[in-house]
Structure formats: structure tokens, C-alpha cells
Design a protein around this motif. Structure first.
Motif, PDB file in Angstrom:
ATOM      1  N   ARG A 269       0.858  -1.195   0.000  1.00 38.35           N
ATOM      2  CA  ARG A 269       0.000   0.000   0.000  1.00 38.35           C
ATOM      3  C   ARG A 269       0.886   1.234   0.000  1.00 38.35           C
ATOM      4  O   ARG A 269       1.778   1.361   0.839  1.00 38.35           O
TER       5      ARG A 269
ATOM      6  N   THR B 280      -3.709   8.294  -1.784  1.00 33.33           N
ATOM      7  CA  THR B 280      -5.041   7.722  -1.635  1.00 33.33           C
ATOM      8  C   THR B 280      -5.952   8.211  -2.748  1.00 33.33           C
ATOM      9  O   THR B 280      -5.747   9.290  -3.311  1.00 33.33           O
ATOM     10  N   ASP B 281      -6.967   7.395  -3.040  1.00 37.66           N
ATOM     11  CA  ASP B 281      -7.974   7.821  -4.007  1.00 37.66           C
ATOM     12  C   ASP B 281      -8.949   8.765  -3.308  1.00 37.66           C
ATOM     13  O   ASP B 281      -8.770   9.108  -2.132  1.00 37.66           O
ATOM     14  N   ASN B 282      -9.991   9.166  -4.009  1.00 36.21           N
ATOM     15  CA  ASN B 282     -10.942  10.129  -3.438  1.00 36.21           C
ATOM     16  C   ASN B 282     -11.783   9.563  -2.304  1.00 36.21           C
ATOM     17  O   ASN B 282     -12.416  10.313  -1.571  1.00 36.21           O
ATOM     18  N   ALA B 283     -11.797   8.237  -2.138  1.00 42.20           N
ATOM     19  CA  ALA B 283     -12.508   7.616  -1.020  1.00 42.20           C
ATOM     20  C   ALA B 283     -11.550   7.302   0.130  1.00 42.20           C
ATOM     21  O   ALA B 283     -11.894   6.584   1.059  1.00 42.20           O
ATOM     22  N   ASP B 284     -10.334   7.836   0.071  1.00 40.36           N
ATOM     23  CA  ASP B 284      -9.309   7.694   1.100  1.00 40.36           C
ATOM     24  C   ASP B 284      -8.759   6.273   1.225  1.00 40.36           C
ATOM     25  O   ASP B 284      -8.332   5.858   2.289  1.00 40.36           O
ATOM     26  N   ASN B 285      -8.770   5.515   0.125  1.00 40.43           N
ATOM     27  CA  ASN B 285      -8.163   4.185   0.082  1.00 40.43           C
ATOM     28  C   ASN B 285      -6.763   4.306  -0.494  1.00 40.43           C
ATOM     29  O   ASN B 285      -6.575   4.950  -1.530  1.00 40.43           O
ATOM     30  N   ASN B 286      -5.783   3.671   0.163  1.00 44.76           N
ATOM     31  CA  ASN B 286      -4.412   3.691  -0.348  1.00 44.76           C
ATOM     32  C   ASN B 286      -4.320   2.890  -1.635  1.00 44.76           C
ATOM     33  O   ASN B 286      -4.885   1.805  -1.736  1.00 44.76           O
TER      34      ASN B 286
END
Length: 190
Positions: A81, A86-92
Motif C-alpha cells: 500500500r 489515496t484515491d478520493n474515497a481515502d483508500n491507499n
């Protein structure tokens, strides 16, 4: 925008002002290893910086590789990771290949030590670009009817390092025979 298969790379620069535990561990471990490993290229103690070492002995470029062993365990703990992307949904985002880089260092001044980790993703499908945002899907989903997607904002340190535009292949009857026709994403015959 045509669909494409891409790979992304993100460069995380780490210096003495970095604050996270991961960054501090990488900074300290790589500096200690630099102090030890650089001795082989500086037997007489004439040089103080990585740049001077490289200019004097081209073999000093191997320090990138040699220092990577000192930080490998910290990178392995990331579980693929990217810690700062991070993406816009806060996922690495997930990376496949990390590459350690020694940017600069100084044997007498730890505050001048500067390193980077370049994280390279696996294949992603670029579905669309809206302003500074990319709509992406993990893997090659060109032939899939349904798939999960995510949104990622372009930002400093982020680069597209592989790009392959996708085309649609369609069958058509031409003169009584099934013929494979190539169409680009917009549906125009090639």
C-alpha cells in the motif's frame, strides 16, 4: 478520452523533516547504512557528499541498491500500500514494485540526507479523465461489462509511466463472411 491500460508511479521523498514513523525509520536506517557503505568509495576520507562520491567513483551509484536492503523490511510492512497516496474515497493505492533512491547525503550533516521511494502500480484501466481526476479500474477490464472503479486526482509526484491505448474489436459480416473489424473507442472503423 480513449480508454487505456496504464501504470502509475508515485515518488515519495523523505528527508529530516518527515514526520511519520515509516518515514523516520527509512530516513534513519538509510542514513546509518550510507555512513557504513560509503566508506568503500571514500577510503581516504576526502569526500563528504553522495554527489562527490559519485563524481569521484562511478561505482558509488550502487549505493541506491545497497541502501535499499536497510529499508526493505520497512517497505515490506506496507503490505503493498502506498502510504501517502489515496484515491478520493481515502483508500491507499496498491503498488507492485518499490524502488529506493538515494538523492543526496552528507557524511557530516544528517539533515542533508534525502531519499525517495518510487512506487509503481500494476496495470490499471484508465476509463476517463475529468479535469485533474482520473477514473480508473484495477487491472485490465476492457472486456468486462461490470467492474469497480475509483477516482484519483493527479498531483505532484504522480506520473503515468506506461500507456497503451485500447481499441475495440468487433465481428461483422462482409460479403457473406464473418470478418474481424478493428474499431477505436469512438467506434470509427480503422
Amino acid at each position: 478520452m480513449n480508454k487505456a491500460l496504464i501504470k502509475l508511479a508515485y515518488k515519495q521523498v523523505i528527508d529530516n523533516t518527515s514526520t511519520g514513523d515509516f518515514e523516520k525509520n527509512v530516513f534513519n536506517a538509510s542514513y546509518q547504512e550510507f555512513l557504513f557503505k560509503s566508506q568503500a568509495y571514500n577510503m581516504e576520507g576526502k569526500f563528504k557528499t553522495f554527489s562527490e562520491l559519485k563524481a569521484n567513483d562511478g561505482r558509488a551509484n550502487s549505493l541506491h541498491y545497497k541502501l535499499s536492503f536497510a529499508v526493505g523490511n520497512f517497505i515490506n510492512r506496507l503490505n503493498n500500500r502506498i502510504p501517502v497516496l489515496t484515491d478520493n474515497a481515502d483508500n491507499n493505492l496498491v503498488f507492485e514494485v518499490p524502488k529506493f533512491e538515494l538523492i543526496e547525503s552528507d557524511l557530516t550533516d544528517k539533515t542533508k540526507h534525502l531519499v525517495a521511494i518510487n512506487y509503481c502500480t500494476g496495470v490499471l484501466t484508465l476509463l476517463d479523465v475529468i479535469g485533474e481526476y482520473m477514473i480508473l479500474a484495477t487491472g485490465d477490464v476492457a472486456d468486462s461489462e461490470t467492474f469497480e472503479s475509483f477516482t484519483l486526482k493527479m498531483q505532484p509526484g504522480l506520473s503515468v509511466v506506461f500507456y497503451h491505448e485500447l481499441i475495440n474489436l468487433q465481428m461483422a459480416e462482409v460479403n457473406g463472411h464473418d470478418t474481424l473489424l478493428k474499431y477505436n473507442i469512438k467506434g470509427n472503423a480503422l
